[in-house]
Structure formats: structure tokens, C-alpha cells
Write a protein that holds these residues in place. Sequence first.
Motif, PDB file in Angstrom:
ATOM      1  N   TYR A  98       2.153  19.491  -8.322  1.00 46.17           N
ATOM      2  CA  TYR A  98       1.494  19.110  -7.067  1.00 46.17           C
ATOM      3  C   TYR A  98       0.140  19.806  -6.961  1.00 46.17           C
ATOM      4  CZ  TYR A  98       0.514  18.738  -2.068  1.00 46.17           C
ATOM      5  OH  TYR A  98      -0.091  18.520  -0.865  1.00 46.17           O
ATOM      6  N   ARG A  99       0.141  21.087  -7.306  1.00 49.55           N
ATOM      7  CA  ARG A  99      -1.082  21.879  -7.234  1.00 49.55           C
ATOM      8  C   ARG A  99      -2.172  21.282  -8.133  1.00 49.55           C
ATOM      9  NH1 ARG A  99      -1.550  27.519  -5.822  1.00 49.55           N
ATOM     10  NH2 ARG A  99      -3.627  28.185  -6.392  1.00 49.55           N
ATOM     11  N   ARG A 100      -1.763  20.924  -9.369  1.00 50.77           N
ATOM     12  CA  ARG A 100      -2.704  20.315 -10.303  1.00 50.77           C
ATOM     13  C   ARG A 100      -3.230  18.995  -9.788  1.00 50.77           C
ATOM     14  NH1 ARG A 100       0.812  21.088 -15.095  1.00 50.77           N
ATOM     15  NH2 ARG A 100       0.334  23.204 -15.716  1.00 50.77           N
ATOM     16  N   MET A 118       3.977  14.445   3.562  1.00 52.19           N
ATOM     17  CA  MET A 118       5.082  14.039   2.688  1.00 52.19           C
ATOM     18  C   MET A 118       4.712  13.994   1.208  1.00 52.19           C
ATOM     19  SD  MET A 118       7.358  13.793   4.937  1.00 52.19           S
ATOM     20  CE  MET A 118       8.747  13.078   4.087  1.00 52.19           C
ATOM     21  N   LEU A 119       3.426  13.937   0.891  1.00 50.80           N
ATOM     22  CA  LEU A 119       3.005  13.772  -0.508  1.00 50.80           C
ATOM     23  C   LEU A 119       3.527  14.888  -1.413  1.00 50.80           C
ATOM     24  CD1 LEU A 119      -0.674  12.472  -0.391  1.00 50.80           C
ATOM     25  CD2 LEU A 119       1.332  11.273  -1.267  1.00 50.80           C
ATOM     26  N   LYS A 120       3.648  16.074  -0.823  1.00 51.04           N
ATOM     27  CA  LYS A 120       4.108  17.238  -1.577  1.00 51.04           C
ATOM     28  C   LYS A 120       5.492  16.996  -2.183  1.00 51.04           C
ATOM     29  CE  LYS A 120       3.222  21.665  -0.303  1.00 51.04           C
ATOM     30  NZ  LYS A 120       2.941  22.421   0.899  1.00 51.04           N
ATOM     31  N   PHE A 121       6.346  16.287  -1.457  1.00 54.52           N
ATOM     32  CA  PHE A 121       7.738  16.099  -1.887  1.00 54.52           C
ATOM     33  C   PHE A 121       7.883  15.091  -3.026  1.00 54.52           C
ATOM     34  CE2 PHE A 121       8.061  17.277   2.681  1.00 54.52           C
ATOM     35  CZ  PHE A 121       8.489  18.567   2.445  1.00 54.52           C
ATOM     36  N   THR A 122       6.773  14.417  -3.364  1.00 52.73           N
ATOM     37  CA  THR A 122       6.863  13.455  -4.452  1.00 52.73           C
ATOM     38  C   THR A 122       6.737  14.148  -5.808  1.00 52.73           C
ATOM     39  OG1 THR A 122       4.487  13.048  -4.407  1.00 52.73           O
ATOM     40  CG2 THR A 122       5.850  11.633  -3.018  1.00 52.73           C
ATOM     41  N   SER A 123       6.296  15.425  -5.813  1.00 49.70           N
ATOM     42  CA  SER A 123       6.206  16.179  -7.068  1.00 49.70           C
ATOM     43  C   SER A 123       7.456  17.023  -7.242  1.00 49.70           C
ATOM     44  CB  SER A 123       4.993  17.116  -7.061  1.00 49.70           C
ATOM     45  OG  SER A 123       3.819  16.377  -7.149  1.00 49.70           O
ATOM     46  N   MET A 156       0.580  12.167  -5.278  1.00 43.65           N
ATOM     47  CA  MET A 156      -0.813  12.593  -5.191  1.00 43.65           C
ATOM     48  C   MET A 156      -1.634  11.903  -6.286  1.00 43.65           C
ATOM     49  SD  MET A 156      -2.770  14.027  -3.313  1.00 43.65           S
ATOM     50  CE  MET A 156      -3.171  15.287  -2.285  1.00 43.65           C
ATOM     51  N   GLU A 157      -1.031  11.728  -7.467  1.00 47.24           N
ATOM     52  CA  GLU A 157      -1.734  11.057  -8.570  1.00 47.24           C
ATOM     53  C   GLU A 157      -2.045   9.610  -8.209  1.00 47.24           C
ATOM     54  OE1 GLU A 157       0.965  12.897  -8.914  1.00 47.24           O
ATOM     55  OE2 GLU A 157       0.809  14.195 -10.676  1.00 47.24           O
ATOM     56  N   LYS A 158      -1.034   8.931  -7.635  1.00 46.64           N
ATOM     57  CA  LYS A 158      -1.232   7.525  -7.251  1.00 46.64           C
ATOM     58  C   LYS A 158      -2.292   7.405  -6.171  1.00 46.64           C
ATOM     59  CE  LYS A 158       3.112   5.419  -8.604  1.00 46.64           C
ATOM     60  NZ  LYS A 158       4.338   4.764  -8.151  1.00 46.64           N
ATOM     61  N   MET A 159      -2.240   8.345  -5.220  1.00 48.39           N
ATOM     62  CA  MET A 159      -3.236   8.351  -4.144  1.00 48.39           C
ATOM     63  C   MET A 159      -4.646   8.486  -4.738  1.00 48.39           C
ATOM     64  SD  MET A 159      -4.081   8.524  -0.883  1.00 48.39           S
ATOM     65  CE  MET A 159      -2.699   8.971   0.152  1.00 48.39           C
ATOM     66  N   THR A 160      -4.797   9.394  -5.686  1.00 49.88           N
ATOM     67  CA  THR A 160      -6.104   9.600  -6.319  1.00 49.88           C
ATOM     68  C   THR A 160      -6.584   8.308  -6.975  1.00 49.88           C
ATOM     69  OG1 THR A 160      -5.409  11.865  -6.773  1.00 49.88           O
ATOM     70  CG2 THR A 160      -7.401  11.116  -7.888  1.00 49.88           C
ATOM     71  N   GLN A 161      -5.706   7.672  -7.739  1.00 55.12           N
ATOM     72  CA  GLN A 161      -6.061   6.426  -8.422  1.00 55.12           C
ATOM     73  C   GLN A 161      -6.432   5.336  -7.430  1.00 55.12           C
ATOM     74  OE1 GLN A 161      -6.961   5.941 -11.418  1.00 55.12           O
ATOM     75  NE2 GLN A 161      -6.448   8.096 -11.742  1.00 55.12           N
ATOM     76  N   PHE A 199       0.813  -1.209   0.000  1.00 51.94           N
ATOM     77  CA  PHE A 199       0.000   0.000   0.000  1.00 51.94           C
ATOM     78  C   PHE A 199       0.849   1.263   0.000  1.00 51.94           C
ATOM     79  CE2 PHE A 199      -3.509  -2.719   1.856  1.00 51.94           C
ATOM     80  CZ  PHE A 199      -4.266  -2.675   0.704  1.00 51.94           C
ATOM     81  N   PHE A 200       2.100   1.162   0.486  1.00 48.52           N
ATOM     82  CA  PHE A 200       2.960   2.347   0.495  1.00 48.52           C
ATOM     83  C   PHE A 200       3.151   2.865  -0.926  1.00 48.52           C
ATOM     84  CE2 PHE A 200       7.312   4.181   0.182  1.00 48.52           C
ATOM     85  CZ  PHE A 200       7.024   5.372   0.828  1.00 48.52           C
ATOM     86  N   GLU A 201       3.526   1.973  -1.835  1.00 51.32           N
ATOM     87  CA  GLU A 201       3.745   2.373  -3.226  1.00 51.32           C
ATOM     88  C   GLU A 201       2.461   2.888  -3.883  1.00 51.32           C
ATOM     89  OE1 GLU A 201       5.716   3.124  -5.816  1.00 51.32           O
ATOM     90  OE2 GLU A 201       7.065   3.308  -4.115  1.00 51.32           O
ATOM     91  N   SER A 202       1.341   2.145  -3.686  1.00 46.36           N
ATOM     92  CA  SER A 202       0.136   2.503  -4.424  1.00 46.36           C
ATOM     93  C   SER A 202      -0.542   3.768  -3.895  1.00 46.36           C
ATOM     94  CB  SER A 202      -0.845   1.333  -4.470  1.00 46.36           C
ATOM     95  OG  SER A 202      -1.135   0.881  -3.185  1.00 46.36           O
ATOM     96  N   PHE A 203      -0.407   4.062  -2.597  1.00 46.33           N
ATOM     97  CA  PHE A 203      -1.070   5.250  -2.053  1.00 46.33           C
ATOM     98  C   PHE A 203      -0.105   6.426  -1.860  1.00 46.33           C
ATOM     99  CE2 PHE A 203      -4.237   2.130  -1.033  1.00 46.33           C
ATOM    100  CZ  PHE A 203      -5.440   2.828  -1.026  1.00 46.33           C
ATOM    101  N   ALA A 204       1.055   6.153  -1.275  1.00 45.29           N
ATOM    102  CA  ALA A 204       1.932   7.253  -0.861  1.00 45.29           C
ATOM    103  C   ALA A 204       2.950   7.644  -1.919  1.00 45.29           C
ATOM    104  CB  ALA A 204       2.637   6.871   0.441  1.00 45.29           C
TER     105      ALA A 204
END
Length: 234
Positions: free
Chosen positions: A146-148, A135-140, A109-114, A101-106
Motif C-alpha cells: 500500500y505504501r509503495r 477503504m483503499l488501504k484494505f485492498t492491499s 491504489m494501483e487501479k486508481m492510479t491507472q 467505475f467502482f472496479e476501475s477506480f476503487a
Amino acid sequence: MNGKRISTGIRGLDLMLRGGLIPGRTYLVKGAPGTGKTTLAVHFAMAGVANGEDVLYVTLEEPADNIRADMTKMGFNLNDSRFTLIDATPTSERYVLVEDFFESFAGSMEKMTQAIKEKLRERRYTRIVLDPITMLKFTSPEEIEYRRAFLSFVKSMGKMGATVLMTSEFQRTDIEEYLVSGVIELKMFDIQGTLYRGLKILKFRGSGFDHSMRPYKITSRGMVVYHDRVISLP
Ligand SMILES: Nc1ncnc2c1ncn2[C@@H]1O[C@H](COP(=O)(O)OP(=O)(O)OP(=O)(O)O)[C@@H](O)[C@H]1O
Ligand SMILES: [Mg+2]
């Protein structure tokens, strides 16, 4: 009161919100570590369960076992079949996991949405908690991306009729605050060795609200907000 409201599970906070949250929207709870973000989020989740709703709780930093243990101590029943807790914390033993779940959610932000959209196809969750999104912000790589992605998440959840509560540890959450429908801030002050806690609603689209900072407590039965008191400092 204008329109339909849903309870946060905390009476004093519902009163500050003039009846509760407006459903189908995304809200942010921000506060430093230990201010009570998870406690507030679990109140919100369990109020959904009590209302006969299906609730999805994604934990991104604190292992699910810890949340279960701590919140059970406060009297919450996290074993209700309407409550789904997903552990999306990073793990050192990833190879033993059947579902990562770490990979698929965290992952972003796109992955979390999916991942959440997929969960919504399995069950019609009407309340969703993301705790925390810090932490999600740092993945963009770029802020604009990130904003989009964030806005796209907010829109998708709205379309699906889910009320989302996300938490963040950051003091500065400008992007998120612009894009969500409401922001609740939890504060702690240490004054001459005494700890004071205060809750303030910073924004609540589509409603009037109590603009004052109100004292709150975390007790063995969860969070209590004193909507009719002011913080009296020494
Ligand atoms: N039974 C209890 N009585 C009083 N306070 C408690 C009790 N259980 C927990 N607390 C307090 O609740 C706070 C933790 O709340 P919570 O985990 O909701 O905060 P948080 O903002 O999510 O923290 P973090 O940023 O670390 O995730 C701590 O300050 C803890 O001391
Ligand atoms: Mg927490």
C-alpha cells in the motif's frame, strides 16, 4: 508569500496556509464522519473551476447524486463543464452499468492510479479530489505494498502537474501523512451539549503555516474558517 499558491476556495484556510496550497502536490484532509471533508473538497474543486481549471472529483463512498444534491443546496454549481464527477461507489446493480467505475477506480491504489492517468490523457485536469480514500488501504494485503502504491500515486500526480486533495475518515493515517505534502485535520467536540468545530493544519511542506486550531462553521453557503479566532470553550 513565497512562490505561486492556489486557493482552497475558503478564505480563512488560505490565510492559515499563508496564501493557499502549493500546486502540483498531494494533500490529505482527515476528519470523523460529518466534520465537513466533502464540503472542503468541493470548495477546493470549485475554486479550480472558477480559476478556469479542469477538475476531476472521484467520490468513493457517497453516491454522486447525493453530493450533487447537497452541494447544490450550498450554492455550488456542479454542472459546470470544467467539473467532472465520477461515481466510484459500490453498487448493487452493477450489471446495468455501462461503465463500472467502482472496479476501475476503487479496486486498489494501483487501479486508481491507472484510472486517473487515463482520465488525464483525455483532459488536462489540474485539480483532482479523491473522497474518501479510507477503504483503499484494505485492498492491499500488505502495508508495504500500500505504501509503495500510495507513493507511486503521489509521484505520478506530481509529474502530471495535478494538485490532489484526498480525504480520510481515519484518525490514524500515518502512512498517508508521511507521504503527502500537507495534512489538514477537521475536529468536532461535543462539550456540554454544544458542538464545536476546529480546523488544524498538521503539516505543510515548503511553507510556514498557522499552527493553531481555528474555529470553523458549515453554513448554507459552505465552510467558513475563522483564521483570526480561537476556540473558546466554556
Ligand atoms: N446548510 C447547512 N447548514 C449547516 N450545516 C450543514 C448544512 N448542510 C450540511 N451541513 C453539515 O455539514 C456536515 C456534512 O458535511 P460533509 O458531508 O462535508 O462532511 P464529511 O466529513 O464529508 O462527512 P462524511 O464522513 O459522512 O462523508 C454535516 O455535519 C451537516 O450537518
Ligand atoms: Mg464526505
